[in-house]
Design a protein around this motif. Structure first.
Motif, PDB file in Angstrom:
ATOM      1  N   MET A   1      -9.656  -2.711  19.225  1.00 25.91           N
ATOM      2  CA  MET A   1      -8.890  -3.617  19.562  1.00 25.91           C
ATOM      3  C   MET A   1      -8.377  -4.212  18.413  1.00 25.91           C
ATOM      4  SD  MET A   1      -9.081  -7.834  21.214  1.00 25.91           S
ATOM      5  CE  MET A   1      -9.747  -7.188  23.088  1.00 25.91           C
ATOM      6  N   ALA A   2      -7.086  -4.216  17.972  1.00 25.87           N
ATOM      7  CA  ALA A   2      -6.908  -4.890  16.499  1.00 25.87           C
ATOM      8  C   ALA A   2      -6.483  -6.257  16.433  1.00 25.87           C
ATOM      9  CB  ALA A   2      -5.056  -4.036  16.855  1.00 25.87           C
ATOM     10  N   CYS A   3      -7.031  -6.525  14.456  1.00 19.62           N
ATOM     11  CA  CYS A   3      -7.340  -7.074  14.413  1.00 19.62           C
ATOM     12  C   CYS A   3      -5.903  -7.969  14.482  1.00 19.62           C
ATOM     13  CB  CYS A   3      -7.251  -7.537  13.124  1.00 19.62           C
ATOM     14  SG  CYS A   3      -8.197  -8.683  12.318  1.00 19.62           S
ATOM     15  N   LYS A   4      -5.312  -9.156  14.976  1.00 19.33           N
ATOM     16  CA  LYS A   4      -4.666  -9.570  14.120  1.00 19.33           C
ATOM     17  C   LYS A   4      -4.024 -10.125  12.889  1.00 19.33           C
ATOM     18  CE  LYS A   4      -3.794 -11.618  18.938  1.00 19.33           C
ATOM     19  NZ  LYS A   4      -4.304 -13.335  19.942  1.00 19.33           N
ATOM     20  N   LYS A   5      -4.714 -10.807  11.941  1.00 22.04           N
ATOM     21  CA  LYS A   5      -4.384 -10.810  10.597  1.00 22.04           C
ATOM     22  C   LYS A   5      -4.863  -9.045  10.333  1.00 22.04           C
ATOM     23  CE  LYS A   5      -7.669 -14.672  10.598  1.00 22.04           C
ATOM     24  NZ  LYS A   5      -8.556 -15.544  10.425  1.00 22.04           N
ATOM     25  N   CYS A   6      -4.698  -8.332  10.884  1.00 21.13           N
ATOM     26  CA  CYS A   6      -4.594  -6.615   9.823  1.00 21.13           C
ATOM     27  C   CYS A   6      -3.575  -5.926  10.896  1.00 21.13           C
ATOM     28  CB  CYS A   6      -5.950  -6.207   9.848  1.00 21.13           C
ATOM     29  SG  CYS A   6      -7.722  -6.827   9.639  1.00 21.13           S
ATOM     30  N   PRO A   7      -2.037  -5.974  10.929  1.00 23.94           N
ATOM     31  CA  PRO A   7      -1.057  -5.398  10.967  1.00 23.94           C
ATOM     32  C   PRO A   7      -1.352  -3.527  11.136  1.00 23.94           C
ATOM     33  CG  PRO A   7       0.155  -6.198   9.168  1.00 23.94           C
ATOM     34  CD  PRO A   7      -2.229  -6.800   9.425  1.00 23.94           C
ATOM     35  N   LYS A   8      -0.840  -3.252  12.210  1.00 27.10           N
ATOM     36  CA  LYS A   8      -0.736  -1.489  12.470  1.00 27.10           C
ATOM     37  C   LYS A   8      -0.246  -1.342  10.779  1.00 27.10           C
ATOM     38  CE  LYS A   8      -1.519  -0.324  16.503  1.00 27.10           C
ATOM     39  NZ  LYS A   8      -0.926   0.144  17.791  1.00 27.10           N
ATOM     40  N   LYS A   9      -1.136  -0.140  10.457  1.00 23.92           N
ATOM     41  CA  LYS A   9      -0.500   0.354   9.364  1.00 23.92           C
ATOM     42  C   LYS A   9       1.038   1.849   9.623  1.00 23.92           C
ATOM     43  CE  LYS A   9      -1.822  -0.370   5.176  1.00 23.92           C
ATOM     44  NZ  LYS A   9      -2.354   0.458   3.639  1.00 23.92           N
ATOM     45  N   ARG A  10       2.045   1.775   9.223  1.00 22.83           N
ATOM     46  CA  ARG A  10       2.704   2.938   9.638  1.00 22.83           C
ATOM     47  C   ARG A  10       3.047   4.403   8.837  1.00 22.83           C
ATOM     48  NH1 ARG A  10       5.740   2.093  14.316  1.00 22.83           N
ATOM     49  NH2 ARG A  10       6.070  -0.336  14.713  1.00 22.83           N
ATOM     50  N   TRP A  11       3.448   5.848   9.240  1.00 16.96           N
ATOM     51  CA  TRP A  11       2.658   6.598   8.130  1.00 16.96           C
ATOM     52  C   TRP A  11       3.121   6.152   6.815  1.00 16.96           C
ATOM     53  CZ3 TRP A  11      -0.022  10.495   7.772  1.00 16.96           C
ATOM     54  CH2 TRP A  11       0.451  11.590   6.585  1.00 16.96           C
ATOM     55  N   LYS A  12       4.557   5.504   6.638  1.00 14.21           N
ATOM     56  CA  LYS A  12       6.258   5.264   5.974  1.00 14.21           C
ATOM     57  C   LYS A  12       5.235   3.959   4.895  1.00 14.21           C
ATOM     58  CE  LYS A  12       8.547   2.104   7.736  1.00 14.21           C
ATOM     59  NZ  LYS A  12       9.945   1.583   8.733  1.00 14.21           N
ATOM     60  N   ASP A  13       4.276   3.421   5.284  1.00 16.76           N
ATOM     61  CA  ASP A  13       3.621   2.566   4.723  1.00 16.76           C
ATOM     62  C   ASP A  13       2.218   3.258   4.060  1.00 16.76           C
ATOM     63  OD1 ASP A  13       5.170   0.638   5.620  1.00 16.76           O
ATOM     64  OD2 ASP A  13       3.788   0.346   7.358  1.00 16.76           O
ATOM     65  N   LEU A  14       1.760   4.611   3.752  1.00 16.69           N
ATOM     66  CA  LEU A  14       0.662   4.636   3.246  1.00 16.69           C
ATOM     67  C   LEU A  14       1.125   4.922   1.876  1.00 16.69           C
ATOM     68  CD1 LEU A  14      -1.016   6.820   6.868  1.00 16.69           C
ATOM     69  CD2 LEU A  14      -1.675   4.651   5.575  1.00 16.69           C
ATOM     70  N   SER A  15       0.078   5.235   1.738  1.00 14.34           N
ATOM     71  CA  SER A  15      -0.213   5.595  -0.143  1.00 14.34           C
ATOM     72  C   SER A  15       0.389   6.947  -0.043  1.00 14.34           C
ATOM     73  CB  SER A  15      -0.869   4.923  -0.538  1.00 14.34           C
ATOM     74  OG  SER A  15      -2.396   5.713  -0.704  1.00 14.34           O
ATOM     75  N   LYS A  16       0.795   7.697  -1.535  1.00  9.19           N
ATOM     76  CA  LYS A  16       0.737   9.194  -1.556  1.00  9.19           C
ATOM     77  C   LYS A  16      -0.875   9.524  -1.102  1.00  9.19           C
ATOM     78  CE  LYS A  16       4.852  10.290  -3.095  1.00  9.19           C
ATOM     79  NZ  LYS A  16       5.517  10.365  -4.788  1.00  9.19           N
ATOM     80  N   GLY A  17      -1.544   9.172  -2.042  1.00  8.96           N
ATOM     81  CA  GLY A  17      -3.563   9.698  -1.546  1.00  8.96           C
ATOM     82  C   GLY A  17      -3.610   9.933   0.065  1.00  8.96           C
ATOM     83  N   ALA A  18      -3.309   8.354   0.631  1.00  6.88           N
ATOM     84  CA  ALA A  18      -3.568   8.595   1.835  1.00  6.88           C
ATOM     85  C   ALA A  18      -3.377   9.316   2.476  1.00  6.88           C
ATOM     86  CB  ALA A  18      -3.701   6.549   2.281  1.00  6.88           C
ATOM     87  N   LYS A  19      -1.788   9.675   2.217  1.00  2.00           N
ATOM     88  CA  LYS A  19      -1.180  10.471   3.658  1.00  2.00           C
ATOM     89  C   LYS A  19      -2.153  11.959   3.052  1.00  2.00           C
ATOM     90  CE  LYS A  19       3.315   8.605   3.657  1.00  2.00           C
ATOM     91  NZ  LYS A  19       4.758   8.631   3.183  1.00  2.00           N
ATOM     92  N   TYR A  20      -2.425  12.330   1.779  1.00  2.00           N
ATOM     93  CA  TYR A  20      -3.117  13.861   1.598  1.00  2.00           C
ATOM     94  C   TYR A  20      -3.869  13.810   2.313  1.00  2.00           C
ATOM     95  CZ  TYR A  20      -4.751  17.136  -1.631  1.00  2.00           C
ATOM     96  OH  TYR A  20      -5.789  18.048  -1.928  1.00  2.00           O
ATOM     97  N   ALA A  21      -4.794  12.878   1.713  1.00  2.58           N
ATOM     98  CA  ALA A  21      -5.852  12.736   2.682  1.00  2.58           C
ATOM     99  C   ALA A  21      -6.084  13.238   4.010  1.00  2.58           C
ATOM    100  CB  ALA A  21      -6.948  11.296   2.171  1.00  2.58           C
ATOM    101  N   ILE A  22      -5.417  12.268   4.487  1.00  6.59           N
ATOM    102  CA  ILE A  22      -5.299  12.528   6.673  1.00  6.59           C
ATOM    103  C   ILE A  22      -4.744  13.841   5.871  1.00  6.59           C
ATOM    104  CG2 ILE A  22      -3.376  11.954   8.509  1.00  6.59           C
ATOM    105  CD1 ILE A  22      -3.534   8.498   7.046  1.00  6.59           C
ATOM    106  N   VAL A  23      -3.743  14.716   5.990  1.00 10.17           N
ATOM    107  CA  VAL A  23      -3.452  16.170   6.139  1.00 10.17           C
ATOM    108  C   VAL A  23      -4.641  16.956   5.847  1.00 10.17           C
ATOM    109  CG1 VAL A  23      -1.789  17.540   4.852  1.00 10.17           C
ATOM    110  CG2 VAL A  23      -0.924  15.367   6.058  1.00 10.17           C
ATOM    111  N   LEU A  24      -5.597  16.819   4.528  1.00  9.39           N
ATOM    112  CA  LEU A  24      -6.521  17.436   4.095  1.00  9.39           C
ATOM    113  C   LEU A  24      -7.286  17.509   5.251  1.00  9.39           C
ATOM    114  CD1 LEU A  24      -7.136  18.704   1.848  1.00  9.39           C
ATOM    115  CD2 LEU A  24      -8.126  17.528   0.897  1.00  9.39           C
ATOM    116  N   ALA A  25      -8.066  16.929   6.124  1.00 13.85           N
ATOM    117  CA  ALA A  25      -8.689  16.009   6.471  1.00 13.85           C
ATOM    118  C   ALA A  25      -8.865  16.689   8.028  1.00 13.85           C
ATOM    119  CB  ALA A  25      -9.299  14.650   7.578  1.00 13.85           C
ATOM    120  N   GLY A  26      -6.734  16.602   8.513  1.00  7.97           N
ATOM    121  CA  GLY A  26      -6.502  17.555   9.476  1.00  7.97           C
ATOM    122  C   GLY A  26      -6.163  19.095   9.280  1.00  7.97           C
TER     123      GLY A  26
END
Length: 77
Positions: A1-26
Motif C-alpha cells: 500500500m502506498a504512503c499518502k505522503k510518498c507520491p508515486k514516482k513516474r519514469w520521467k521523475d527518476l534521475s538518470k542514475g536511477a533509470k540506468y540502475a533499473i535498466v541494468l538490473a532488468g
C-alpha cells in the motif's frame, strides 16, 4: 500500500542514475533467465536435481530463481 505522503514516482521523475540502475538490473535479470533456460533445455532429466518443469517455473522468479538453478538445480558432473 502506498504512503499518502510518498507520491508515486513516474519514469520521467527518476534521475538518470536511477533509470540506468533499473535498466541494468532488468538486463542482468533477463541474462540470468536466458542462461538458466538455455542450460536447462540442454540437460537431460538425469542431469538436473528435481523436476525440469519445477526449475523452469523457478527461473521466472526474479534473480533468485536462475541463481538457485545454477547453485542447486544442476548435478555436478
Amino acid at each position: 500500500m502506498a504512503c499518502k505522503k510518498c507520491p508515486k514516482k513516474r519514469w520521467k521523475d527518476l534521475s538518470k542514475g536511477a533509470k540506468y540502475a533499473i535498466v541494468l538490473a532488468g538486463c542482468v535479470q533477463l541474462g540470468l533467465q536466458v542462461a538458466a533456460l538455455r542450460d536447462l533445455s540442454q540437460r537431460t532429466p538425469a542431469q538436473v536435481n528435481g523436476s525440469k518443469s519445477t526449475w523452469l517455473a523457478a527461473s521466472f522468479i526474479n534473480f533468485a530463481g536462475p541463481i538457485a538453478y545454477f547453485l542447486r538445480g544442476r548435478k555436478k558432473e
